[in-house]
Design an enzyme around this catalytic site. Structure first.
Site, PDB file in Angstrom:
ATOM      1  N   GLY A 164      12.724  -0.952  -1.266  1.00  0.00           N
ATOM      2  CA  GLY A 164      12.988  -0.380   0.054  1.00  0.00           C
ATOM      3  C   GLY A 164      14.325  -0.859   0.590  1.00  0.00           C
ATOM      4  N   ASN A 165      14.571  -0.615   1.872  1.00  0.00           N
ATOM      5  CA  ASN A 165      15.813  -1.097   2.486  1.00  0.00           C
ATOM      6  C   ASN A 165      15.562  -1.385   3.961  1.00  0.00           C
ATOM      7  OD1 ASN A 165      16.679   1.287   4.210  1.00  0.00           O
ATOM      8  ND2 ASN A 165      16.450   2.280   2.222  1.00  0.00           N
ATOM      9  N   ARG A 166      16.590  -1.868   4.659  1.00  0.00           N
ATOM     10  CA  ARG A 166      16.410  -2.418   6.001  1.00  0.00           C
ATOM     11  C   ARG A 166      16.477  -1.417   7.151  1.00  0.00           C
ATOM     12  NH1 ARG A 166      16.413  -7.861   5.575  1.00  0.00           N
ATOM     13  NH2 ARG A 166      17.619  -8.780   3.871  1.00  0.00           N
TER      14      ARG A 166
END
Ligand code: CTP
Ligand code: CA
Length: 226
Positions: free
Chosen positions: A33-35
C-alpha cells in the site's frame, strides 16, 4: 447543496474523482500500500457536489466517510480502480487524486505464505495501468478537462511539467512530499497548478480550500471548452 457563497458552478456536469491509495495483494492477508489518506480527493468530490456536479468518487481503502451526495465506488486494487473509472465514463471532467500503486504482485498467492526453510520470499512485480494517462489519451469521447496530481520529493516543477506532457492531461496539481511537509494525512496542502499557460503557486491552505479553488478553476475551464 447550494448556498449563496457556492453557486451552481458545475450544475449539469458529470465529474469523476479518484481518491485514496490502492492496495495490491500479496496473499490473502498481506498487501502493498502507500500513505495516501484520501483527504484531498474526498475534499474535491465534496466540493464538486457542493458546486452542483454529478460526482462519481472512485476510492481506494480510506478511513474517511463517503462524501454525502456523491456516488461512491469502493475499490481496492489499481485494476479495480481502472475498471470502475471505465464504467463511470463518459464524463465532463476527470480528476485523478488517487495514489495508485505503480506495481502489483505478478502472482498473488491463494494461501497465506508461511515462513520456512525457503527463507524470505521474492516478490515479482508488474506495472499497473496508468489510469490518468489512459483517460487523458482516450478519444471515445475524452472528458473535456483532465486533471492529475504529482507528488514529488524533489524537482517539483520540472517533474510535474513532464508528467503533464507525458500523460496528456490538461492540468497537474504539484504537491511536495519531501520529508517535513504535511501532505500525507495532514489537513493543509501547499500546491502548484501547472497547465499549458504556466505555473500558478497557491498559498498554503486547507485541503477543503484547495478543493474549492480547483472546482472554481474547473468550472472556468469547462465553460471554455464545452
Ligand atoms: N496515476 C494513475 N494511475 C497510475 C499511476 C498514477 O492514474 N497507475 C495518476 C495519479 O492519480 C496522479 C498522477 O497519475 O494523478 C501522477 O501520479 P504519480 O505517482 O505522481 O506519477 P507516476 O506517473 O506514477 O510517476 P512516479 O510515481 O514514478 O513519480
Ligand atoms: Ca506513482
Amino acid at each position: 447543496a447550494d448556498s449563496p457563497e457556492r453557486p451552481s458552478l458545475l450544475a449539469g456536469r458529470r465529474v469523476i474523482v479518484t481518491s485514496g491509495p490502492t492496495y495490491e495483494p500479496i496473499d490473502p492477508v498481506r498487501f502493498i500500500g502507500n500513505r495516501s489518506s484520501g483527504r484531498q480527493g474526498h475534499a474535491i468530490a465534496q466540493s464538486a457536489v457542493g458546486a452542483g456536479a454529478n460526482v462519481i468518487l472512485v476510492t481506494g481503502p480510506v478511513a474517511l466517510p463517503d462524501p454525502p451526495g456523491a456516488t461512491v465506488v469502493h475499490v481496492e486494487t489499481a485494476l479495480e480502480m481502472q475498471a470502475a473509472v471505465a464504467a463511470a465514463l463518459p464524463a465532463d471532467a476527470f480528476i485523478a487524486a488517487a495514489a495508485v500503486a505503480d506495481w502489483r504482485v505478478e502472482r498473488v498467492d491463494n494461501e497465506k505464505i508461511k515462513k520456512g526453510e525457503g527463507g524470505a520470499p521474492t516478490l515479482r512485480l508488474v506495472e499497473n495501468p496508468d489510469i490518468l494517462a489512459e483517460v487523458a489519451k482516450m478519444n471515445k469521447p475524452r472528458p473535456a478537462v483532465v486533471i492529475g496530481f504529482a507528488a514529488e520529493t524533489n524537482h517539483l516543477v520540472d517533474n510535474a511539467k513532464s508528467k503533464l506532457l507525458r500523460k496528456g492531461c490538461d492540468f497537474i496539481i504539484g504537491n511536495s512530499v519531501a520529508s517535513g511537509t504535511t501532505t500525507f494525512g495532514g489537513e493543509t496542502n501547499e500546491v502548484l497548478l501547472i497547465g499549458a499557460e504556466g505555473v500558478e503557486r497557491w498559498p498554503s491552505m486547507s485541503k477543503a480550500a484547495v478543493a474549492d479553488r480547483l472546482v472554481a478553476k474547473l468550472a472556468v475551464e469547462l465553460a471554455k471548452r464545452s
